[in-house]
Scaffold this motif. Structure first.
Motif, PDB file in Angstrom:
ATOM      1  N   ASN A  14       0.826  -1.209   0.000  1.00 13.99           N
ATOM      2  CA  ASN A  14       0.000   0.000   0.000  1.00 13.99           C
ATOM      3  C   ASN A  14       0.861   1.259   0.000  1.00 13.99           C
ATOM      4  OD1 ASN A  14      -2.359  -1.451  -0.083  1.00 13.99           O
ATOM      5  ND2 ASN A  14      -2.738  -1.324   2.118  1.00 13.99           N
ATOM      6  N   GLN A  15       1.929   1.255   0.788  1.00 11.54           N
ATOM      7  CA  GLN A  15       2.832   2.406   0.811  1.00 11.54           C
ATOM      8  C   GLN A  15       3.508   2.590  -0.554  1.00 11.54           C
ATOM      9  OE1 GLN A  15       3.227   4.743   3.150  1.00 11.54           O
ATOM     10  NE2 GLN A  15       1.583   3.721   4.256  1.00 11.54           N
ATOM     11  N   LEU A  16       3.951   1.496  -1.150  1.00 10.15           N
ATOM     12  CA  LEU A  16       4.571   1.559  -2.474  1.00 10.15           C
ATOM     13  C   LEU A  16       3.584   2.088  -3.502  1.00 10.15           C
ATOM     14  CD1 LEU A  16       6.907   0.993  -4.427  1.00 10.15           C
ATOM     15  CD2 LEU A  16       6.096  -1.379  -4.560  1.00 10.15           C
ATOM     16  N   PHE A  17       2.345   1.579  -3.472  1.00 10.05           N
ATOM     17  CA  PHE A  17       1.314   2.043  -4.405  1.00 10.05           C
ATOM     18  C   PHE A  17       1.035   3.525  -4.214  1.00 10.05           C
ATOM     19  CE2 PHE A  17      -0.738  -2.454  -4.421  1.00 10.05           C
ATOM     20  CZ  PHE A  17       0.322  -2.942  -5.155  1.00 10.05           C
ATOM     21  N   ASN A  18       1.015   3.980  -2.971  1.00  4.51           N
ATOM     22  CA  ASN A  18       0.780   5.398  -2.692  1.00  4.51           C
ATOM     23  C   ASN A  18       1.902   6.268  -3.256  1.00  4.51           C
ATOM     24  OD1 ASN A  18      -1.630   4.866  -1.362  1.00  4.51           O
ATOM     25  ND2 ASN A  18      -0.693   4.862   0.665  1.00  4.51           N
ATOM     26  N   VAL A  19       3.140   5.820  -3.110  1.00  2.00           N
ATOM     27  CA  VAL A  19       4.283   6.568  -3.646  1.00  2.00           C
ATOM     28  C   VAL A  19       4.206   6.628  -5.170  1.00  2.00           C
ATOM     29  CG1 VAL A  19       6.799   6.493  -3.958  1.00  2.00           C
ATOM     30  CG2 VAL A  19       5.810   6.153  -1.685  1.00  2.00           C
ATOM     31  N   LEU A  20       3.933   5.495  -5.804  1.00  2.00           N
ATOM     32  CA  LEU A  20       3.829   5.470  -7.268  1.00  2.00           C
ATOM     33  C   LEU A  20       2.674   6.335  -7.752  1.00  2.00           C
ATOM     34  CD1 LEU A  20       4.586   1.708  -8.029  1.00  2.00           C
ATOM     35  CD2 LEU A  20       6.109   3.679  -8.289  1.00  2.00           C
ATOM     36  N   ASN A  21       1.560   6.305  -7.040  1.00  2.00           N
ATOM     37  CA  ASN A  21       0.416   7.138  -7.402  1.00  2.00           C
ATOM     38  C   ASN A  21       0.768   8.616  -7.271  1.00  2.00           C
ATOM     39  OD1 ASN A  21      -2.436   7.497  -8.109  1.00  2.00           O
ATOM     40  ND2 ASN A  21      -2.593   8.300  -6.033  1.00  2.00           N
ATOM     41  N   ALA A  22       1.462   8.985  -6.193  1.00  2.00           N
ATOM     42  CA  ALA A  22       1.877  10.381  -6.009  1.00  2.00           C
ATOM     43  C   ALA A  22       2.833  10.815  -7.119  1.00  2.00           C
ATOM     44  CB  ALA A  22       2.521  10.560  -4.639  1.00  2.00           C
ATOM     45  N   ALA A  23       3.753   9.926  -7.497  1.00  2.00           N
ATOM     46  CA  ALA A  23       4.675  10.240  -8.595  1.00  2.00           C
ATOM     47  C   ALA A  23       3.903  10.444  -9.899  1.00  2.00           C
ATOM     48  CB  ALA A  23       5.704   9.123  -8.760  1.00  2.00           C
ATOM     49  N   ILE A  60       2.137   9.274 -21.309  1.00  2.00           N
ATOM     50  CA  ILE A  60       0.804   8.730 -21.031  1.00  2.00           C
ATOM     51  C   ILE A  60       0.897   7.243 -20.687  1.00  2.00           C
ATOM     52  CG2 ILE A  60      -1.419   8.148 -22.094  1.00  2.00           C
ATOM     53  CD1 ILE A  60      -1.284  10.919 -23.444  1.00  2.00           C
ATOM     54  N   VAL A  61       1.712   6.525 -21.400  1.00  2.00           N
ATOM     55  CA  VAL A  61       1.889   5.098 -21.115  1.00  2.00           C
ATOM     56  C   VAL A  61       2.456   4.909 -19.703  1.00  2.00           C
ATOM     57  CG1 VAL A  61       3.095   2.992 -21.804  1.00  2.00           C
ATOM     58  CG2 VAL A  61       2.194   4.536 -23.551  1.00  2.00           C
ATOM     59  N   GLY A  62       3.471   5.683 -19.364  1.00  2.00           N
ATOM     60  CA  GLY A  62       4.064   5.595 -18.036  1.00  2.00           C
ATOM     61  C   GLY A  62       3.079   5.945 -16.938  1.00  2.00           C
ATOM     62  N   LEU A  63       2.282   6.968 -17.161  1.00  2.00           N
ATOM     63  CA  LEU A  63       1.296   7.389 -16.160  1.00  2.00           C
ATOM     64  C   LEU A  63       0.282   6.298 -15.861  1.00  2.00           C
ATOM     65  CD1 LEU A  63       0.640  11.000 -17.405  1.00  2.00           C
ATOM     66  CD2 LEU A  63       1.668  10.346 -15.246  1.00  2.00           C
ATOM     67  N   VAL A  64      -0.210   5.672 -16.898  1.00  2.00           N
ATOM     68  CA  VAL A  64      -1.206   4.610 -16.712  1.00  2.00           C
ATOM     69  C   VAL A  64      -0.642   3.493 -15.853  1.00  2.00           C
ATOM     70  CG1 VAL A  64      -2.461   2.779 -17.917  1.00  2.00           C
ATOM     71  CG2 VAL A  64      -2.532   5.103 -18.798  1.00  2.00           C
ATOM     72  N   TRP A  65       0.564   3.058 -16.166  1.00  2.00           N
ATOM     73  CA  TRP A  65       1.132   1.919 -15.450  1.00  2.00           C
ATOM     74  C   TRP A  65       1.632   2.284 -14.059  1.00  2.00           C
ATOM     75  CZ3 TRP A  65      -0.064  -2.797 -16.492  1.00  2.00           C
ATOM     76  CH2 TRP A  65      -0.489  -3.110 -17.774  1.00  2.00           C
ATOM     77  N   LEU A  66       2.038   3.538 -13.848  1.00  2.00           N
ATOM     78  CA  LEU A  66       2.420   3.958 -12.504  1.00  2.00           C
ATOM     79  C   LEU A  66       1.239   3.874 -11.536  1.00  2.00           C
ATOM     80  CD1 LEU A  66       4.689   7.154 -12.597  1.00  2.00           C
ATOM     81  CD2 LEU A  66       5.199   4.963 -11.558  1.00  2.00           C
ATOM     82  N   GLN A  67       0.046   4.142 -12.047  1.00  2.00           N
ATOM     83  CA  GLN A  67      -1.117   4.246 -11.181  1.00  2.00           C
ATOM     84  C   GLN A  67      -2.070   3.054 -11.269  1.00  2.00           C
ATOM     85  OE1 GLN A  67      -2.343   8.227 -12.488  1.00  2.00           O
ATOM     86  NE2 GLN A  67      -1.492   9.030 -10.588  1.00  2.00           N
ATOM     87  N   MET A  68      -1.738   2.065 -12.063  1.00  2.00           N
ATOM     88  CA  MET A  68      -2.639   0.931 -12.278  1.00  2.00           C
ATOM     89  C   MET A  68      -2.905   0.141 -10.998  1.00  2.00           C
ATOM     90  SD  MET A  68      -4.413  -0.695 -14.661  1.00  2.00           S
ATOM     91  CE  MET A  68      -3.664  -0.320 -16.229  1.00  2.00           C
ATOM     92  N   ALA A  69      -1.865  -0.256 -10.278  1.00  2.00           N
ATOM     93  CA  ALA A  69      -2.035  -1.070  -9.074  1.00  2.00           C
ATOM     94  C   ALA A  69      -2.767  -0.282  -7.988  1.00  2.00           C
ATOM     95  CB  ALA A  69      -0.687  -1.559  -8.559  1.00  2.00           C
ATOM     96  N   TYR A  70      -2.455   0.995  -7.843  1.00  2.00           N
ATOM     97  CA  TYR A  70      -3.143   1.835  -6.856  1.00  2.00           C
ATOM     98  C   TYR A  70      -4.637   1.925  -7.177  1.00  2.00           C
ATOM     99  CZ  TYR A  70      -4.650   5.898  -4.205  1.00  2.00           C
ATOM    100  OH  TYR A  70      -5.342   6.737  -3.375  1.00  2.00           O
ATOM    101  N   THR A  71      -4.938   2.130  -8.444  1.00  2.00           N
ATOM    102  CA  THR A  71      -6.340   2.233  -8.856  1.00  2.00           C
ATOM    103  C   THR A  71      -7.092   0.947  -8.553  1.00  2.00           C
ATOM    104  OG1 THR A  71      -5.686   3.774 -10.590  1.00  2.00           O
ATOM    105  CG2 THR A  71      -7.862   2.787 -10.796  1.00  2.00           C
ATOM    106  N   LEU A  72      -6.446  -0.188  -8.761  1.00  2.00           N
ATOM    107  CA  LEU A  72      -7.065  -1.470  -8.420  1.00  2.00           C
ATOM    108  C   LEU A  72      -7.263  -1.583  -6.906  1.00  2.00           C
ATOM    109  CD1 LEU A  72      -8.059  -4.312  -9.205  1.00  2.00           C
ATOM    110  CD2 LEU A  72      -5.672  -5.064  -9.041  1.00  2.00           C
TER     111      LEU A  72
END
Length: 163
Positions: A14-23, A60-72
């Motif tokens: 969860n912490q990792l997902f939050n960091v990736l989502n913030a990035a 755009i490709v990078g953004l989608v994948w950075l936030q994919m796991a967090y969104t799930l």
């Protein structure tokens, strides 16, 4: 012991997902300023910022994948609960389990199939575009791999919560 380990792993993820989502969110903000600067440059000075279309296309490709796991994780993906909500709880859990297994397979395969492409991209230092602007794509290929892998892992977590 098993529950504590699962809880610890989930907390770390969860912490990792939050960091990736913030990035990813910061990246969206940076792209917004870049696009606005490009528009103002075109409109006011007849001089756009060089390379903005290439940067945005790759980003755009990078953004989608950075936030994919967090969104799930937060349940932000599109889904229809019209039928699911009408099923008995036992059946709802079964549908979640089947969905999680399919998610593990799909995103696990996406991670697996992107591995060689990522390694090759780093080996040849792959770029998008031509001079004067060449945008590196090998970091984006890494983000695709990591994002697909972490999304598969999040599906494992969801599966563990429903078993």
């Amino acid at each position: 012991m098993k529950d504590r380990l699962f809880s610890l792993i989930t907390k770390i993820l969860n912490q990792l997902f939050n960091v990736l989502n913030a990035a990813g969110t910061a990246w969206v903000g940076a792209m917004m300023f870049l696009i606005c600067g490009d528009i103002f440059g075109r409109a006011l000075f007849n001089s756009p910022i060089v390379g903005v279309p290439e940067i945005v296309k790759v980003s755009i490709v990078g953004l989608v994948w950075l936030q994919m796991a967090y969104t799930l994780k937060v349940g932000g993906h599109l889904r229809s609960n019209v039928i699911l909500d009408r099923l008995p709880r036992k059946w709802q859990s079964s549908v979640e389990i089947i969905g999680s297994i399919l998610g593990i397979l799909v995103f696990g395969f996406a991670a697996y199939s992107s591995w060689d492409v990522m390694i090759e991209g780093w080996r040849i230092m792959e770029f998008e575009g031509e001079l004067p602007v060449r945008v590196p794509t090998y970091p984006i290929r890494t983000i695709v791999f990591v994002g697909a892998f972490l999304t598969a892992v999040q599906f494992v977590v969801i599966l563990g919560q429903n078993i």
